[in-house]
Structures are given as structure tokens and as C-alpha cells.
Scaffold this motif. Structure first.
Motif, mmCIF file in Angstrom:
data_model
loop_
_atom_site.group_PDB
_atom_site.id
_atom_site.type_symbol
_atom_site.label_atom_id
_atom_site.label_comp_id
_atom_site.label_asym_id
_atom_site.label_seq_id
_atom_site.Cartn_x
_atom_site.Cartn_y
_atom_site.Cartn_z
ATOM 1 N N VAL A 14 13.746 10.416 2.085
ATOM 2 C CA VAL A 14 13.245 9.716 0.397
ATOM 3 C C VAL A 14 12.878 8.144 0.990
ATOM 4 N N HIS A 15 11.223 8.606 0.623
ATOM 5 C CA HIS A 15 10.000 7.846 0.448
ATOM 6 C C HIS A 15 10.286 6.688 -0.395
ATOM 7 N N THR A 16 9.929 5.278 -0.408
ATOM 8 C CA THR A 16 9.594 4.477 -1.400
ATOM 9 C C THR A 16 8.633 3.962 -2.406
ATOM 10 N N GLY A 17 7.473 4.839 -1.669
ATOM 11 C CA GLY A 17 6.852 4.586 -2.396
ATOM 12 C C GLY A 17 5.760 5.832 -3.213
ATOM 13 N N ARG A 18 4.650 6.578 -3.646
ATOM 14 C CA ARG A 18 4.278 7.758 -4.462
ATOM 15 C C ARG A 18 3.873 8.843 -3.851
ATOM 16 N N GLY A 19 3.810 9.891 -4.208
ATOM 17 C CA GLY A 19 3.647 11.309 -2.924
ATOM 18 C C GLY A 19 4.170 12.417 -3.820
ATOM 19 N N SER A 37 0.622 -1.215 -0.562
ATOM 20 C CA SER A 37 0.085 0.109 -0.365
ATOM 21 C C SER A 37 0.471 1.573 -0.204
ATOM 22 N N THR A 38 0.589 1.951 -0.287
ATOM 23 C CA THR A 38 1.285 3.866 -0.321
ATOM 24 C C THR A 38 1.417 3.803 0.867
#
Length: 149
Positions: free
Chosen positions: A96-101, A47-48
Motif C-alpha cells: 500500500v503506497h502513499t503516493g499516486r499510481g 515527489s511521486t
């Protein structure tokens, strides 16, 4: 007299094991890997929210903003995130996040649909735009979910 008190205070702190001095790189200021949160809380369901709970932080301890354009963060399997035109302010941290945003001055996103950081062992490497290695941070543990670099 001041010199004697300062020396006595430093000696007392050292004797108690409390003396914390910055590393040579951090004493002069640097841009460096700060933390890896490699095992996001809960079930790995892609999930995000779960993907964004997996991240790397980079810290700027210099006295000025640093443009990270072209800098990269990679893992041991060569999953690579490349910064666009991004200025990391003095004394600031970027996550630095792995998912989307949506990127902000404190958070950027790799926009991936799968995890990057292994839950047991991996290495993060930070490089400048010219490919020069700034630093690396490795972990080898399932006992913890994150590593301070």
C-alpha cells in the motif's frame, strides 16, 4: 527411529538458537501487517517516487484468497486507506503506497500528495470492514527506515 532423529534435530536446532517456529496466528494462517517502510530514501520532496517509497505491506498466509473490500489501514493520526474490491491471493503480499499510481494485484496506491508515516514513530493498524482490529505494528526509531511487523 524416525521419531528419535526428528527429536534430535529439533533439540540441536533449539540448542543452537536456530529454531524458528511460526506464531500461533501465522501457524493457522492469517492476513496481517508485514512491513512498514516509513522513511523513504533520499530527500522528502513529495515527489511521486518519494511518496511511493513510503508504504505498508500486508501478507496473506492463509490457504485461500481474502477479499479486503472495506478493510482499512490507519496511522496514529487516523490517516486512513480503505480497500476497494481487492482480493489478496493466498501466500501473497500487497504493498500500500502513499503516493499516486495504478492499482495492480500486488500494489495499491493511496493517491496522497503528502507523507503519512512519521519518520520517527507511528503505529499502523489493520482493521476488517466491520471494524474488528486485525493487528497493529508500531515503531519508535530513526535508526532504521523500515519495520518488520
Amino acid at each position: 527411529m524416525l521419531r528419535t532423529r526428528t527429536f534430535a534435530a529439533v533439540a540441536a536446532a533449539a540448542a543452537s538458537g536456530v529454531l524458528l517456529l511460526p506464531s500461533p496466528a501465522q501457524a493457522a494462517g492469517s492476513v496481517h501487517l508485514y512491513k512498514i517502510y516509513y522513511d523513504s530514501p533520499g530527500t522528502d520532496n513529495r515527489s511521486t517516487a518519494s511518496l511511493n517509497a513510503e508504504y505498508v505491506q500486508i501478507r496473506n498466509t492463509t490457504g485461500a484468497g481474502v477479499n479486503l473490500r472495506g478493510w482499512t489501514v490507519t496511522d496514529a493520526a487516523n490517516h486512513k486507506y480503505t480497500f476497494g474490491n481487492f482480493v489478496l491471493g493466498k501466500g501473497k503480499i500487497v504493498t500500500v503506497h502513499t503516493g499516486r499510481g495504478t492499482n495492480t494485484t500486488a500494489h495499491v496506491y493511496q493517491n496522497r500528495g503528502a507523507y503519512v508515516w512519521n519518520n520517527d514513530r507511528d503505529t499502523a493498524t489493520l482493521r476488517k470492514a466491520n471494524g474488528a482490529r486485525v493487528g497493529a505494528c508500531s515503531y519508535n526509531s530513526t535508526r532504521y527506515d523500515y519495520k518488520w511487523c
